[in-house]
Design a protein around this motif. Structure first.
Motif, PDB file in Angstrom:
ATOM      1  N   HIS A   8       0.942   7.575  -0.920  1.00  0.00           N
ATOM      2  CA  HIS A   8       0.317   8.572  -1.790  1.00  0.00           C
ATOM      3  C   HIS A   8       0.036   7.941  -3.146  1.00  0.00           C
ATOM      4  CE1 HIS A   8       1.572  11.553   1.155  1.00  0.00           C
ATOM      5  NE2 HIS A   8       2.785  11.038   1.102  1.00  0.00           N
ATOM      6  N   PRO A   9      -1.041   8.331  -3.807  1.00  0.00           N
ATOM      7  CA  PRO A   9      -1.315   7.811  -5.148  1.00  0.00           C
ATOM      8  C   PRO A   9      -0.242   8.264  -6.140  1.00  0.00           C
ATOM      9  CG  PRO A   9      -3.036   9.353  -4.450  1.00  0.00           C
ATOM     10  CD  PRO A   9      -2.060   9.253  -3.334  1.00  0.00           C
ATOM     11  N   VAL A  10       0.032   7.424  -7.120  1.00  0.00           N
ATOM     12  CA  VAL A  10       0.999   7.753  -8.163  1.00  0.00           C
ATOM     13  C   VAL A  10       0.233   7.872  -9.482  1.00  0.00           C
ATOM     14  CG1 VAL A  10       3.089   7.023  -9.344  1.00  0.00           C
ATOM     15  CG2 VAL A  10       2.783   6.487  -6.920  1.00  0.00           C
ATOM     16  N   PRO A  11       0.183   9.060 -10.072  1.00  0.00           N
ATOM     17  CA  PRO A  11      -0.622   9.272 -11.283  1.00  0.00           C
ATOM     18  C   PRO A  11       0.101   8.824 -12.552  1.00  0.00           C
ATOM     19  CG  PRO A  11       0.388  11.321 -10.622  1.00  0.00           C
ATOM     20  CD  PRO A  11       0.780  10.301  -9.590  1.00  0.00           C
ATOM     21  N   LYS A  13       0.870  -1.183   0.000  1.00  0.00           N
ATOM     22  CA  LYS A  13       0.000   0.000   0.000  1.00  0.00           C
ATOM     23  C   LYS A  13       0.903   1.229   0.000  1.00  0.00           C
ATOM     24  CE  LYS A  13      -3.839  -2.338   1.258  1.00  0.00           C
ATOM     25  NZ  LYS A  13      -5.179  -2.314   0.906  1.00  0.00           N
TER      26      LYS A  13
END
Length: 76
Positions: free
Chosen positions: A17-20, A14
């Motif tokens: 932070h999201p990775v775009p 997990k």
């Protein structure tokens, strides 16, 4: 190269932070703490516990080609 902190738990990673990125992407996962010897069976079974960077550098010192190019050419 991008580094993102995260946590490994029950076979899943997990990220904090999201990775775009929007597509599949190769990654390398590094465990930052030492793994106990009884949990290190995968490393031992592959013989990686005997790997030595110094010995490998010594064996490769006379190679005059770019290893990356040689690997790419071999895989094509």
């Amino acid at each position: 190269m991008l580094s993102v902190k995260g946590m490994y738990h029950d076979g899943q990673i997990k990220l904090e932070h999201p990775v775009p990125i929007g597509r599949s992407w190769p990654v390398v996962v590094t465990f930052l703490e030492e793994i106990a010897a009884d949990q290190d069976q995968a490393v031992t079974s592959r013989g990686l516990d005997r790997f030595s960077f110094a010995k490998t550098r010594e064996k490769l010192k006379n190679i005059k080609v770019c290893l990356s190019d040689a690997v790419i050419e071999e895989r094509q």
